[in-house]
Design a protein around this motif. Structure first.
Motif, mmCIF file in Angstrom:
data_model
loop_
_atom_site.group_PDB
_atom_site.id
_atom_site.type_symbol
_atom_site.label_atom_id
_atom_site.label_comp_id
_atom_site.label_asym_id
_atom_site.label_seq_id
_atom_site.Cartn_x
_atom_site.Cartn_y
_atom_site.Cartn_z
ATOM 1 N N UNK A 128 4.883 10.383 15.521
ATOM 2 C CA UNK A 128 3.957 9.344 15.106
ATOM 3 C C UNK A 128 3.754 9.467 13.609
ATOM 4 N N UNK A 129 2.911 8.629 13.053
ATOM 5 C CA UNK A 129 2.632 8.692 11.624
ATOM 6 C C UNK A 129 1.143 8.535 11.375
ATOM 7 N N UNK A 130 0.688 9.139 10.291
ATOM 8 C CA UNK A 130 -0.706 9.019 9.876
ATOM 9 C C UNK A 130 -0.811 8.277 8.548
ATOM 10 N N UNK A 168 2.905 1.275 10.470
ATOM 11 C CA UNK A 168 3.014 2.697 10.144
ATOM 12 C C UNK A 168 4.229 2.976 9.285
ATOM 13 N N UNK A 169 4.000 3.576 8.121
ATOM 14 C CA UNK A 169 5.078 3.946 7.189
ATOM 15 C C UNK A 169 5.128 5.472 7.113
ATOM 16 N N UNK A 170 6.145 6.059 7.702
ATOM 17 C CA UNK A 170 6.239 7.515 7.781
ATOM 18 C C UNK A 170 6.851 8.079 6.506
ATOM 19 N N UNK A 171 6.186 9.068 5.922
ATOM 20 C CA UNK A 171 6.698 9.688 4.695
ATOM 21 C C UNK A 171 7.701 10.782 5.037
ATOM 22 N N UNK A 202 0.839 -1.203 0.000
ATOM 23 C CA UNK A 202 0.000 0.000 0.000
ATOM 24 C C UNK A 202 0.875 1.254 0.000
ATOM 25 N N UNK A 203 1.900 1.259 0.827
ATOM 26 C CA UNK A 203 2.841 2.383 0.906
ATOM 27 C C UNK A 203 4.243 1.873 0.588
ATOM 28 N N UNK A 204 4.594 1.801 -0.681
ATOM 29 C CA UNK A 204 5.913 1.259 -1.039
ATOM 30 C C UNK A 204 7.069 2.165 -0.648
ATOM 31 N N UNK A 205 6.808 3.451 -0.430
ATOM 32 C CA UNK A 205 7.873 4.374 -0.022
ATOM 33 C C UNK A 205 7.622 4.834 1.408
ATOM 34 N N UNK A 231 8.035 3.124 10.691
ATOM 35 C CA UNK A 231 8.087 3.855 11.960
ATOM 36 C C UNK A 231 7.730 2.957 13.142
ATOM 37 N N UNK A 232 6.623 2.233 13.042
ATOM 38 C CA UNK A 232 6.207 1.372 14.144
ATOM 39 C C UNK A 232 5.328 0.242 13.645
ATOM 40 N N UNK A 233 5.150 -0.748 14.511
ATOM 41 C CA UNK A 233 4.192 -1.828 14.296
ATOM 42 C C UNK A 233 3.401 -1.986 15.592
#
Length: 524
Positions: free
Chosen positions: A445-447, A434-437, A412-415, A419-421
């Motif tokens: 945190x990440x959204x 969580x994949x932080x851009x 879903x977010x390849x880039x 950040x966390x699980x």
């Protein structure tokens, strides 16, 4: 005694000098009393009290007259003579029609400071224009600008003297929290830092989690894995332990990501037992609750609202009305100590006003979250916190591992940076990856989160900040703006300096208040 005389006498006796003068101005502006009538009756009251020896009441009347009518001669019968003499010799005092006004200059506002520097004296009948007294300048401000400016000044002073002390403490704690992660790592380096190999390569997440699970007590429940912030930071595995009385203890395990070995652990949070937490957490609790408990955080929010308006009032009072902006942005270092303190107060307030307003507004908004959420909905629809669904057990199939859940989320977010699980809770719990851009303002945190079924690896729900509405974006930016992390090291540095500004404002403000108070006492 007429009704006006009685009113003037009672107000001057019962109210503080400044309050009675402001009230006289309001009564005159509303047309309830004419200004010249108030001045005439107040002057008559003063002449009646002087022979009787009532010096205290006479002095209070002197100041009330001075605030609303300007400087007056010692005896009413000498008024016309002194006005003509002063006007002829100095050009400083001239009769003016009731209600007439003149443009206020910066020199009039700075007159008390100029008088303190020159140390010149004045006689009782004719005021030296080169060295006006503190009260004369304030009377000029009153007569030329009305009671609005005086009310702003009094409000700014009262809030500053009382709420300003709290502002200092909140500001200093906020300055520390601007670099909270670095301070935490520096204070706990043996736990939180690791040696980075020449070619850093992290061990699989399943291996790191297995090492942490072996160190977690039997009654502990793993909750989250937070990836290292940089190459020398440890991975953090958080878990919770509940006591028999349902009291929750939150712990952190630190694992070397290159060797998958546990370095150590610590108690991170324990309800209202603030002092059992790490130093940074104590400072954080003090910053937003003053250690009064989370349920009383609204008290800090209320103080923040008062301080927000105090900064606005201070900005209004600072605004140079003669167009000399440079004078309001510089400090006259060669002047007297009182003048330097006054200039420093104005300059610090002017330079940091925008940053102070931004930190106060965002802090209040985060404390009063329901109200902020309601206001955000006026801008655009705001969706509730995402529900990432529930996992569906598959008979005969074991749950997938953490690495497999991350692989599903990366589709879903390849880039972005992992950040966390958030770990599954219960049999139907899900992984939240969580994949932080790189352009995300929030670094804590990440959204950009993906909910993954713990049995099938199927993506159940996603949260993508790229699809946020305007109201949701506003809510997302509150915390990173408040702590400065939205703008990296520069933003954090600006927040640190902004946190020191209340201390400078409070010290210089108190010095200014004491100076004016001493000057006022000398003229009584």
């Amino acid at each position: 005694m007429t009704a006006t005389s009685l009113t003037v006498s009672l107000l001057s006796w019962a109210l503080p000098i400044r309050s009675s003068a402001v009230l006289f101005s309001i009564l005159a502006s509303l047309g309830l009393f004419k200004r010249d009538t108030i001045c005439r009756n107040a002057t008559e009251q003063r002449s009646e009290h002087r022979p009787s020896g009532a010096r205290h009441r006479s002095r209070r009347l002197d100041h009330s007259i001075l605030h609303i009518c300007g400087p007056q001669p010692k005896h009413p019968e000498a008024r016309d003579r002194n006005l003509s003499e002063c006007g002829a010799t100095t050009g400083a005092v001239a009769p003016r029609k009731p209600g007439a006004s003149a443009p206020l200059t910066q020199a009039a506002e700075d007159a008390p400071l100029a008088a303190a520097e020159r140390g010149r004296s004045r006689n009782e009948n004719c005021l030296d224009p080169a060295a006006p007294a503190v009260e004369t300048a304030e009377a000029s401000v009153m007569s030329r600008t009305g009671s609005g400016r005086e009310i702003f000044l009094a409000t700014h002073r009262i809030i500053g003297l009382f709420a300003g002390a709290i502002f200092v403490l909140i500001g200093l704690s906020g300055a520390l929290l601007a670099f909270r992660e670095d301070i935490d790592e520096w204070l706990n380096a043996p736990l939180m830092r690791v040696e980075s190999p020449t070619r850093p390569a992290m061990r699989p997440l399943d291996e790191i989690f297995a090492a942490a699970t072996a160190a977690i007590p039997a009654d502990g429940r793993p909750e989250r894995i937070t990836l290292p912030r940089h190459s020398r930071a440890a991975a953090i595995v958080s878990y919770m332990v509940e006591s028999d009385d349902l009291d929750s203890y939150f712990h952190q395990l630190f694992v070397d990501p290159y060797t998958a070995k546990v370095i150590g652990s610590r108690l991170y949070s324990h309800g209202d037992d603030v002092f059992s937490q790490p130093f940074v957490q104590i400072v954080m609790a003090f910053h937003w609750t003053l250690l009064l408990g989370a349920n009383n955080a609204y008290l800090v929010g209320a103080v923040g609202i008062l301080l927000f308006f105090s900064v606005l009032f201070g900005l209004y009072l600072w605004r140079p009305r003669n167009g000399r902006w440079r004078q309001g942005l510089t400090i006259k270092w060669g002047a007297s100590f009182e003048r330097v303190a006054y200039d420093a107060h104005r300059c610090v307030g002017a330079y940091f006003a925008i940053l102070l307003l931004a930190t106060l507004a965002t802090g209040v908004a985060m404390i009063f979250k329901p109200a902020t959420h309601s206001l955000a909905t006026l801008i655009s629809p705001v969706r509730p916190e995402p529900d990432f669904g529930k996992s569906t057990p598959i008979p005969g199939r074991a749950p997938i591992g953490i690495d497999a859940a991350v692989a599903s989320a990366e589709q879903i977010f390849p880039t972005g940076r992992l950040h966390w699980i958030l770990l599954p809770s219960g049999e139907d719990g899900v992984y939240v990856v969580g994949e932080q851009s790189a352009d995300e303002p929030n670094r804590t945190k990440t959204f950009r989160n993906v909910g993954v079924d713990r049995y099938s690896g199927r993506v159940l729900q996603t949260q993508d900040r790229g699809e946020f509405t305007a109201g949701e974006t506003l809510l997302e930016w509150l915390f990173p703006l408040h702590c400065g992390e939205a703008f990296g090291a520069l933003g954090r540095t600006m927040v640190l300096l902004t946190g020191l500004a209340p201390l400078l404002l409070y010290v210089t403000g108190v010095l200014r208040w004491r100076h004016k108070r001493r000057a006022r006492r000398r003229t009584i």
